[in-house]
Each structure stands twice: as structure tokens, then as C-alpha cells.
Design a protein around this motif. Structure first.
Motif, PDB file in Angstrom:
ATOM      1  N   ASP A  79       0.824  -1.206   0.000  1.00 24.42           N
ATOM      2  CA  ASP A  79       0.000   0.000   0.000  1.00 24.42           C
ATOM      3  C   ASP A  79       0.864   1.264   0.000  1.00 24.42           C
ATOM      4  N   VAL A  80       2.004   1.209   0.696  1.00 24.67           N
ATOM      5  CA  VAL A  80       2.921   2.355   0.702  1.00 24.67           C
ATOM      6  C   VAL A  80       3.470   2.585  -0.697  1.00 24.67           C
ATOM      7  N   GLU A  81       3.839   1.512  -1.384  1.00 22.01           N
ATOM      8  CA  GLU A  81       4.350   1.649  -2.762  1.00 22.01           C
ATOM      9  C   GLU A  81       3.268   2.194  -3.691  1.00 22.01           C
ATOM     10  N   TYR A  82       2.027   1.800  -3.468  1.00 20.24           N
ATOM     11  CA  TYR A  82       0.907   2.321  -4.251  1.00 20.24           C
ATOM     12  C   TYR A  82       0.765   3.829  -4.038  1.00 20.24           C
ATOM     13  N   ALA A  83       0.851   4.275  -2.802  1.00 21.36           N
ATOM     14  CA  ALA A  83       0.750   5.709  -2.496  1.00 21.36           C
ATOM     15  C   ALA A  83       1.907   6.478  -3.128  1.00 21.36           C
ATOM     16  N   LYS A  84       3.101   5.931  -3.071  1.00 18.47           N
ATOM     17  CA  LYS A  84       4.250   6.595  -3.689  1.00 18.47           C
ATOM     18  C   LYS A  84       4.049   6.714  -5.195  1.00 18.47           C
ATOM     19  N   ALA A  85       3.467   5.692  -5.819  1.00 16.04           N
ATOM     20  CA  ALA A  85       3.200   5.723  -7.260  1.00 16.04           C
ATOM     21  C   ALA A  85       2.162   6.793  -7.597  1.00 16.04           C
ATOM     22  N   LEU A  86       1.168   6.978  -6.732  1.00 15.59           N
ATOM     23  CA  LEU A  86       0.169   8.021  -6.965  1.00 15.59           C
ATOM     24  C   LEU A  86       0.811   9.408  -6.979  1.00 15.59           C
ATOM     25  N   CYS A  87       1.795   9.606  -6.133  1.00 15.61           N
ATOM     26  CA  CYS A  87       2.451  10.915  -6.025  1.00 15.61           C
ATOM     27  C   CYS A  87       3.328  11.238  -7.226  1.00 15.61           C
ATOM     28  N   LYS A  88       3.765  10.240  -7.973  1.00 15.67           N
ATOM     29  CA  LYS A  88       4.719  10.467  -9.068  1.00 15.67           C
ATOM     30  C   LYS A  88       4.197  11.462 -10.095  1.00 15.67           C
ATOM     31  N   GLY A  89       2.904  11.475 -10.371  1.00 18.37           N
ATOM     32  CA  GLY A  89       2.354  12.376 -11.376  1.00 18.37           C
ATOM     33  C   GLY A  89       1.798  13.673 -10.812  1.00 18.37           C
ATOM     34  N   CYS A  90       1.970  13.919  -9.528  1.00 21.17           N
ATOM     35  CA  CYS A  90       1.398  15.112  -8.895  1.00 21.17           C
ATOM     36  C   CYS A  90       2.178  16.364  -9.295  1.00 21.17           C
ATOM     37  N   PRO A  91       1.476  17.433  -9.677  1.00 19.86           N
ATOM     38  CA  PRO A  91       2.163  18.672 -10.048  1.00 19.86           C
ATOM     39  C   PRO A  91       2.817  19.383  -8.863  1.00 19.86           C
ATOM     40  N   LEU A  92       2.461  19.018  -7.638  1.00 19.48           N
ATOM     41  CA  LEU A  92       3.023  19.667  -6.453  1.00 19.48           C
ATOM     42  C   LEU A  92       3.986  18.755  -5.693  1.00 19.48           C
ATOM     43  N   ARG A  93       4.451  17.716  -6.351  1.00 21.30           N
ATOM     44  CA  ARG A  93       5.281  16.707  -5.691  1.00 21.30           C
ATOM     45  C   ARG A  93       6.507  17.310  -5.001  1.00 21.30           C
ATOM     46  N   GLU A  94       7.271  18.121  -5.712  1.00 18.33           N
ATOM     47  CA  GLU A  94       8.506  18.672  -5.144  1.00 18.33           C
ATOM     48  C   GLU A  94       8.225  19.593  -3.960  1.00 18.33           C
ATOM     49  N   ALA A  95       7.218  20.434  -4.086  1.00 18.10           N
ATOM     50  CA  ALA A  95       6.874  21.356  -2.998  1.00 18.10           C
ATOM     51  C   ALA A  95       6.375  20.593  -1.773  1.00 18.10           C
ATOM     52  N   CYS A  96       5.609  19.546  -2.010  1.00 18.50           N
ATOM     53  CA  CYS A  96       5.103  18.723  -0.914  1.00 18.50           C
ATOM     54  C   CYS A  96       6.255  18.038  -0.192  1.00 18.50           C
ATOM     55  N   LEU A  97       7.198  17.497  -0.947  1.00 20.08           N
ATOM     56  CA  LEU A  97       8.345  16.814  -0.350  1.00 20.08           C
ATOM     57  C   LEU A  97       9.202  17.779   0.456  1.00 20.08           C
ATOM     58  N   GLU A  98       9.479  18.945  -0.087  1.00 24.63           N
ATOM     59  CA  GLU A  98      10.289  19.933   0.630  1.00 24.63           C
ATOM     60  C   GLU A  98       9.602  20.380   1.921  1.00 24.63           C
ATOM     61  N   GLY A  99       8.286  20.597   1.851  1.00 25.95           N
ATOM     62  CA  GLY A  99       7.545  20.992   3.043  1.00 25.95           C
ATOM     63  C   GLY A  99       7.571  19.918   4.116  1.00 25.95           C
ATOM     64  N   ALA A 100       7.443  18.665   3.701  1.00 25.34           N
ATOM     65  CA  ALA A 100       7.476  17.557   4.660  1.00 25.34           C
ATOM     66  C   ALA A 100       8.852  17.430   5.309  1.00 25.34           C
ATOM     67  N   LYS A 101       9.898  17.660   4.523  1.00 29.96           N
ATOM     68  CA  LYS A 101      11.252  17.622   5.096  1.00 29.96           C
ATOM     69  C   LYS A 101      11.445  18.754   6.086  1.00 29.96           C
TER      70      LYS A 101
ATOM     71  N   GLY B  72       5.084  13.708  -1.011  1.00 34.00           N
ATOM     72  CA  GLY B  72       5.888  13.998  -2.189  1.00 34.00           C
ATOM     73  C   GLY B  72       6.511  12.770  -2.819  1.00 34.00           C
ATOM     74  N   GLY B  73       5.855  11.636  -2.697  1.00 40.74           N
ATOM     75  CA  GLY B  73       6.359  10.412  -3.294  1.00 40.74           C
ATOM     76  C   GLY B  73       7.427   9.705  -2.495  1.00 40.74           C
ATOM     77  N   GLU B  74       7.665  10.143  -1.275  1.00 35.81           N
ATOM     78  CA  GLU B  74       8.665   9.506  -0.409  1.00 35.81           C
ATOM     79  C   GLU B  74       8.017   9.089   0.908  1.00 35.81           C
ATOM     80  N   LEU B  75       8.550   8.025   1.501  1.00 34.21           N
ATOM     81  CA  LEU B  75       8.041   7.519   2.761  1.00 34.21           C
ATOM     82  C   LEU B  75       8.825   8.134   3.916  1.00 34.21           C
ATOM     83  N   PHE B  76       8.098   8.682   4.878  1.00 32.09           N
ATOM     84  CA  PHE B  76       8.702   9.250   6.086  1.00 32.09           C
ATOM     85  C   PHE B  76       8.414   8.330   7.256  1.00 32.09           C
ATOM     86  N   VAL B  77       9.461   8.031   8.027  1.00 39.04           N
ATOM     87  CA  VAL B  77       9.337   7.272   9.259  1.00 39.04           C
ATOM     88  C   VAL B  77      10.153   8.019  10.309  1.00 39.04           C
TER      89      VAL B  77
END
Length: 121
Positions: free
Chosen positions: A63-85, A95-100
Motif C-alpha cells: 500500500d505504501v508503494e501504491y501511495a508513492k506511485a500516486l504521487c509520481k504524477g502530482c504537479p506539487l510533488r517537489e513542494a510537498c516533499l520539501e515541506g514535509a522535510k 511527495g512520493g517519499e516515505l517518512f518514518v
């Protein structure tokens, strides 16, 4: 006991500064509010708005891999990833990455005992 009358700098400070944050800070948009505005503007084009949010906080590795695949085509992927970091998100797919525990990890391991011997990468 000191009162504002005894300490001139205290009485001037309280008389001239309004309570709370300055108005300039309140009018400046933050990266998070800009991202929220973009998400609202794009609506259903953003996967986290068109799919069940539980998908992005799944337990199983598939399911985590499925969610990461959904994020791959998102137009806000980079901004989402930077914000999460920046926020050190505790867990989930951002942003297509798993956080633990606030750190990006390559993949989620299934439940079970850890390996006795390390595996060569």
C-alpha cells in the motif's frame, strides 16, 4: 519592587509596542499557505485530494508503494516533499517519499523479526 516608572525603557517599550506579532508578519504568506492554496486551486488533480487519505498513511509495504506511485504524477510533488522535510513529518507518504520518524526511508519493511545478518545493498 521595580515598576515601569522606575525603569524608563520598560515604560517606553510597553507604550509603543502593540501586543502580539507585528502586522507585517501576518500579511506575509508562508510556504505552507502557498502550498495549501495551490492544492485548493488544483483540486482533484492532486492525488491526496482525490484518493482516500488513509492510502498515504498505510501500514503494508504494498500500500505504501501504491501511495508513492500516486504521487509520481502530482504537479506539487517537489513542494510537498520539501515541506514535509522542513516539518520533519513523523510518518506517511509525502511527495512520493516515505517518512518514518521524520526521516525519508527507501521502503517500508513488513512486520516481523529483523534480519540477523545485514544484507549487501
Amino acid at each position: 519592587m521595580l515598576t515601569p516608572a522606575h525603569v524608563p525603557s520598560l515604560s517606553r517599550q510597553h507604550a509603543t509596542s502593540p501586543p502580539g506579532p507585528p502586522e507585517v508578519l501576518l500579511s506575509q504568506p508562508t510556504r505552507l499557505t502557498v502550498l495549501d492554496d495551490e492544492i485548493e486551486r488544483l483540486g482533484e488533480l492532486v492525488p491526496c485530494r482525490s484518493y482516500d487519505p488513509e492510502v498515504f498513511f498505510a501500514e503494508s509495504p504494498a500500500d505504501v508503494e501504491y501511495a508513492k506511485a500516486l504521487c509520481k504524477g502530482c504537479p506539487l510533488r517537489e513542494a510537498c516533499l520539501e515541506g514535509a522535510k522542513d516539518r520533519r513529518e513523523p510518518w506517511g507518504v509525502w511527495g512520493g517519499e516515505l517518512f518514518v520518524q521524520g526521516v525519508v526511508v527507501p521502503r517500508k519493511r513488513p512486520r516481523g523479526r529483523p534480519r540477523k545478518n545485514p544484507v549487501a545493498a
